[in-house]
Design an enzyme around this catalytic site. Structure first.
Site, short mmCIF file in Angstrom:
data_model
loop_
_atom_site.label_atom_id
_atom_site.label_comp_id
_atom_site.label_asym_id
_atom_site.label_seq_id
_atom_site.Cartn_x
_atom_site.Cartn_y
_atom_site.Cartn_z
N LYS A 11 156.21 6.12 -61.59
CA LYS A 11 156.05 4.69 -61.38
C LYS A 11 155.87 4.38 -59.90
CE LYS A 11 161.11 4.24 -61.94
NZ LYS A 11 162.17 3.60 -62.74
N ARG A 52 167.02 -3.51 -73.60
CA ARG A 52 165.62 -3.80 -73.89
C ARG A 52 165.01 -2.59 -74.59
NH1 ARG A 52 164.85 -5.21 -67.75
NH2 ARG A 52 166.24 -3.40 -67.79
N ARG A 82 158.40 2.25 -72.55
CA ARG A 82 158.95 1.21 -71.67
C ARG A 82 159.70 0.18 -72.49
NH1 ARG A 82 153.53 -0.94 -69.14
NH2 ARG A 82 153.07 -0.86 -71.38
N LYS A 112 163.34 0.22 -56.68
CA LYS A 112 163.27 1.57 -57.25
C LYS A 112 164.06 2.57 -56.40
CE LYS A 112 160.14 0.19 -60.32
NZ LYS A 112 159.97 -1.23 -59.93
N ASP A 133 169.54 -1.60 -63.72
CA ASP A 133 168.91 -1.05 -64.92
C ASP A 133 169.53 0.31 -65.19
OD1 ASP A 133 167.34 -3.26 -65.13
OD2 ASP A 133 165.48 -2.32 -64.49
N ASN A 159 167.87 -4.16 -59.05
CA ASN A 159 166.97 -5.30 -58.89
C ASN A 159 167.65 -6.40 -58.09
OD1 ASN A 159 164.49 -4.78 -60.87
ND2 ASN A 159 166.34 -3.99 -61.83
N GLU A 211 167.30 1.51 -61.67
CA GLU A 211 166.82 0.53 -60.71
C GLU A 211 167.97 -0.36 -60.27
OE1 GLU A 211 163.36 -1.76 -61.73
OE2 GLU A 211 162.27 -0.04 -62.54
N ARG A 216 169.93 -3.98 -68.93
CA ARG A 216 170.06 -4.79 -67.73
C ARG A 216 171.50 -5.26 -67.62
NH1 ARG A 216 166.87 -7.87 -64.57
NH2 ARG A 216 165.82 -5.85 -64.34
#
Length: 320
Positions: A163, A228, A236, A128, A276, A286, A284, A213
């Site tokens: 979050k 997504r 979300r 994050k 992201d 990841n 984000e 992504r």
């Protein structure tokens, strides 16, 4: 032992879904390219003075055409330095045991093991908070464990997303709106009454078009991402939260973000990264166990897993 072995550090094999798991896609590709494939299940790595880091390797053969997607072909106690390529694929939470696993893998590196992603790089890049290093692509954001500071953010941005810094799969992500009577209890829950740090960001309305992504392999963007899309009534897009995945070509802004971050993240020891992106905004970075290989492969034919295994092969050749 085979001169070419491809080992994934994973959660228990029984927890992996062959229809969507990226670790399985990697191992299947490696097997097709002649590698001997094995896994180190969570909790089996250990170190002893004079002996180094060892683990139990479960050697497997993959056949997704069968109901049981793999068959076990042997178990062996192995020194990690004697393995060719170790891929860290354990899912978060990024708790004390996850950190311990990176310590063990980093010690194995000192002894001669090759680990992807670099254990130190995994520890150094909170998924994050790493966006703070690339602020030019980030919407207004605050990171704090002080509830008053987080609440005051809503005075400037009355629609926001809150979050935790250590979640995954969309867990504990809340939409906050100024004036909502639940804001206080949400912030108390996220920060555990001031004991845990949380993130609050301005809400990005482009989430309706998907939380994208974007995969980086060896610093290079994969040309397709997985958007997504949130299910109706959700904020979300995470697949684990019921979102739907739609593979699509990278947009111009996706390419720009990916090409800006790619070389820098590669230089830090990150062979595989999942960015992201919502709209034109990075949300984000990841690095622990980036996913979406299978969905992109199934929908576009882009050989993502092969690209990753080829990158591992190239990295090994560079230091041979």
């Amino acid at each position: 032992m085979s001169s070419r072995n491809f080992i994934c550090v994973v959660d228990p094999l029984s927890s992996l879904n062959p229809k969507k798991d990226s670790s399985i896609a990697m191992m299947e590709s490696a097997q097709s390219r002649g590698w001997k494939v094995g896994v180190i299940e969570d909790g089996t790595m250990h170190w002893a003075s004079g002996a180094g880091v060892h683990a139990q390797v479960v050697w497997i053969s993959i056949d997704r055409a069968n109901t049981a997607w793999y068959s076990e072909v042997g178990r062996e106690e192995v020194a990690l330095k004697d393995l060719d390529a170790i891929i860290m694929r354990k899912d978060p939470p990024f708790d004390a045991e996850f950190v311990t696993a990176t310590w063990l893998l980093e010690q194995a590196e000192r002894e001669g093991a090759r680990v992807f992603n670099s254990p130190r790089a995994i520890r150094d890049h909170n998924e994050k908070f790493t966006i703070a290093q690339f602020e030019q692509f980030v919407v207004p954001t605050v990171v704090s464990r002080n509830a008053a500071q987080l609440r005051s953010f809503l005075d400037h941005y009355p629609d926001a997303i809150a979050k935790p810094l250590d979640g995954m799969g969309g867990t504990s992500i809340f939409r906050l709106k100024k004036g909502d009577q639940n804001v206080g209890v949400i912030l108390e829950t996220l920060t555990d009454y001031g004991r845990k740090t949380a993130m609050v960001q301005r809400y990005i309305p482009e989430i309706v078009d998907g939380d994208k992504r974007v995969l980086l392999i060896n610093g290079e963007p994969v040309p397709f991402c997985l958007a997504r899309l949130p299910k109706e009534g959700e904020h979300r897009g995470n697949l684990a939260a019921g979102g739907t995945g739609r593979a699509q070509p990278l947009s111009e802004s996706d390419w720009h973000i990916a090409r800006t971050l790619g070389p820098e993240l590669k230089s830090r020891g990150l062979l595989l990264v999942g960015l992201d992106i919502i709209g034109e905004n990075l949300t984000e970075v990841n690095v622990t166990s980036p996913t979406c290989f299978r969905e992109i492969m199934d929908q576009t034919g882009c050989p993502v897993a092969d690209l990753f295994v080829q990158a591992v092969e190239a990295a090994l050749q560079e230091t041979a």
